[in-house]
Design a protein around this motif. Structure first.
Motif, PDB file in Angstrom:
ATOM      1  N   LEU A 198       0.854  -1.183   0.000  1.00  0.00           N
ATOM      2  CA  LEU A 198       0.000   0.000   0.000  1.00  0.00           C
ATOM      3  C   LEU A 198       0.888   1.231   0.000  1.00  0.00           C
ATOM      4  O   LEU A 198       1.653   1.456   0.938  1.00  0.00           O
ATOM      5  N   ASP A 199       0.800   2.026  -1.052  1.00  0.00           N
ATOM      6  CA  ASP A 199       1.610   3.238  -1.176  1.00  0.00           C
ATOM      7  C   ASP A 199       0.696   4.417  -1.466  1.00  0.00           C
ATOM      8  O   ASP A 199       0.124   4.525  -2.552  1.00  0.00           O
ATOM      9  N   VAL A 200       0.551   5.310  -0.468  1.00  0.00           N
ATOM     10  CA  VAL A 200      -0.234   6.539  -0.625  1.00  0.00           C
ATOM     11  C   VAL A 200       0.648   7.750  -0.340  1.00  0.00           C
ATOM     12  O   VAL A 200       0.156   8.827   0.006  1.00  0.00           O
ATOM     13  N   GLY A 201       1.945   7.592  -0.497  1.00  0.00           N
ATOM     14  CA  GLY A 201       2.877   8.670  -0.210  1.00  0.00           C
ATOM     15  C   GLY A 201       2.740   9.840  -1.166  1.00  0.00           C
ATOM     16  O   GLY A 201       2.172   9.740  -2.252  1.00  0.00           O
ATOM     17  N   ASN A 202       3.240  10.988  -0.732  1.00  0.00           N
ATOM     18  CA  ASN A 202       3.254  12.202  -1.554  1.00  0.00           C
ATOM     19  C   ASN A 202       1.859  12.608  -2.013  1.00  0.00           C
ATOM     20  O   ASN A 202       1.579  12.768  -3.204  1.00  0.00           O
ATOM     21  N   ASN A 203       0.989  12.778  -1.046  1.00  0.00           N
ATOM     22  CA  ASN A 203      -0.337  13.311  -1.300  1.00  0.00           C
ATOM     23  C   ASN A 203      -0.606  14.408  -0.268  1.00  0.00           C
ATOM     24  O   ASN A 203       0.330  15.016   0.245  1.00  0.00           O
ATOM     25  N   HIS A 204      -1.869  14.672   0.030  1.00  0.00           N
ATOM     26  CA  HIS A 204      -2.235  15.694   1.023  1.00  0.00           C
ATOM     27  C   HIS A 204      -3.138  15.069   2.080  1.00  0.00           C
ATOM     28  O   HIS A 204      -4.116  15.671   2.517  1.00  0.00           O
ATOM     29  N   LEU A 205      -2.789  13.874   2.496  1.00  0.00           N
ATOM     30  CA  LEU A 205      -3.626  13.112   3.399  1.00  0.00           C
ATOM     31  C   LEU A 205      -3.427  13.532   4.852  1.00  0.00           C
ATOM     32  O   LEU A 205      -2.338  13.950   5.246  1.00  0.00           O
ATOM     33  N   VAL A 206      -4.485  13.395   5.630  1.00  0.00           N
ATOM     34  CA  VAL A 206      -4.446  13.729   7.054  1.00  0.00           C
ATOM     35  C   VAL A 206      -4.906  12.509   7.853  1.00  0.00           C
ATOM     36  O   VAL A 206      -5.170  11.447   7.301  1.00  0.00           O
ATOM     37  N   GLY A 207      -4.990  12.686   9.176  1.00  0.00           N
ATOM     38  CA  GLY A 207      -5.449  11.612  10.028  1.00  0.00           C
ATOM     39  C   GLY A 207      -4.314  10.951  10.782  1.00  0.00           C
ATOM     40  O   GLY A 207      -3.188  11.464  10.823  1.00  0.00           O
ATOM     41  N   THR A 208      -4.605   9.829  11.398  1.00  0.00           N
ATOM     42  CA  THR A 208      -3.627   9.118  12.215  1.00  0.00           C
ATOM     43  C   THR A 208      -3.552   7.652  11.797  1.00  0.00           C
ATOM     44  O   THR A 208      -4.480   7.116  11.170  1.00  0.00           O
ATOM     45  N   ILE A 209      -2.466   7.012  12.187  1.00  0.00           N
ATOM     46  CA  ILE A 209      -2.329   5.584  11.916  1.00  0.00           C
ATOM     47  C   ILE A 209      -3.327   4.796  12.755  1.00  0.00           C
ATOM     48  O   ILE A 209      -3.840   3.769  12.317  1.00  0.00           O
TER      49      ILE A 209
END
Length: 314
Positions: A198-209
């Protein structure tokens, strides 16, 4: 008894003769010719004739794979990549209902993925990375129940990552990095029993693990988790150690804080750990220095003391 090679040659010849005398399904012929017209000269020179599966002395079109179903030939794979195709996503692709692989990566396609993509029920591999595709990912992509590989990275997709991706039971590899996604990573993705990458790097995502792995038994097969270069906050929850198959954990360049739980050091296959450029405090648990497989651990640009001068442990 005939030698084994002769039997193999006979089978191959029989298959070629079957293909030669089979007609290509009119639906697929029409769709490929519409695609040919929309893609322009970049493929015209390699796509000769009217039949994409070949006709008489003419070979099948480059990048087109066909197979025989009953008395007809159908198109099962379409691979047209790295030829600088310019223009919108060719919607006629969604009429190729027997496609198992669609690869249009490294072109200059623009606009959205049409919602009709959900018609490709047999699709297993969808590769659209390195284009200029835009808008949101249509929720209909969750109808591709046989999909195992989804590559949408290096585009201009926006909006939230659709939770409908969790409806893909066979999905193993999900690449969404280098886009403009906002919001949170859907925790529903954790229910995917076969997801390995799962790769969602380099975006503008927020939240917590903690929000991401809130479901019991989340990500049971996950090996590589890339959450880097976003706006994630909060700490590293101890529950992350339950991802026992994890090999790569990439959390760099976020806004995470708190201490690093020692439980992470007990993930048996953990090989690469990237925690740099966050706001972690405290000390590094000694267990990390004794981990048998950990090759690299990046911790610079935090408030962590370290005895690894190169910031790589052990």
């Amino acid at each position: 008894m005939a030698p084994r090679w002769a039997f193999s040659a006979i089978c191959t010849l029989s298959l070629l003769l079957t293909l030669a005398h089979s007609k290509t399904l009119k639906r697929d012929v029409k769709a490929l010719n519409e695609i040919k017209a929309s893609l322009g000269w970049r493929v015209v020179y390699a796509w000769v004739g009217d039949d994409p599966c070949g006709d008489g002395d003419l070979p099948r079109w480059s990048g087109v794979t066909c197979s025989t179903q009953g008395d007809y030939r159908v198109v099962t794979e379409l691979e047209v990549y790295a030829v600088s195709i310019v223009g919108p996503f060719p919607s006629a692709v969604t009429n190729l209902l027997d496609l198992t692989r669609l690869d249009l990566h490294n072109n200059k396609l623009t606009g959205p993925i049409p919602p009709q993509i959900g018609r490709l029920k047999r699709l297993r591999i969808l590769n659209l990375r390195w284009n200029k595709l835009q808008d949101v990912i249509p929720p209909e992509i969750g109808e591709l129940k046989r999909l195992t590989h989804l590559y949408l990275s290096f585009n201009n997709f926006k909006g939230e990552i659709p939770k409908e991706l969790a409806n893909l039971p066979e999905l193993r590899y999900l690449y969404l990095h280098e886009n403009r996604f906002i919001g949170r990573v859907p925790p529903e993705l954790g229910t995917l029993q076969n997801l390995r990458h799962l790769d969602v790097g380099n975006n503008h995502l927020v939240g917590t693990i903690r929000e991401l792995i809130r479901f019991e038994g989340s990500f049971p097969a996950l090996r590589n988790l890339y959450l880097n270069n976003n706006f994630l906050t909060g700490g590293v929850p101890a529950q992350l150690a339950n991802l026992t198959d994890l090999e790569i954990l990439y959390l760099s360049y976020n806004k995470m804080s708190g201490t690093i739980p020692s439980g992470l050091a007990h993930i048996p296959r953990l090989t690469y750990l990237y925690l740099d450029h966050n706001q972690f405090t405290g000390r590094i648990p000694d267990a990390f220095y004794k981990h048998p497989f950990l090759k690299e651990m990046y911790i610079e640009r935090n408030a962590l003391p370290t005895r690894c001068k190169t910031y790589r442990c052990p």
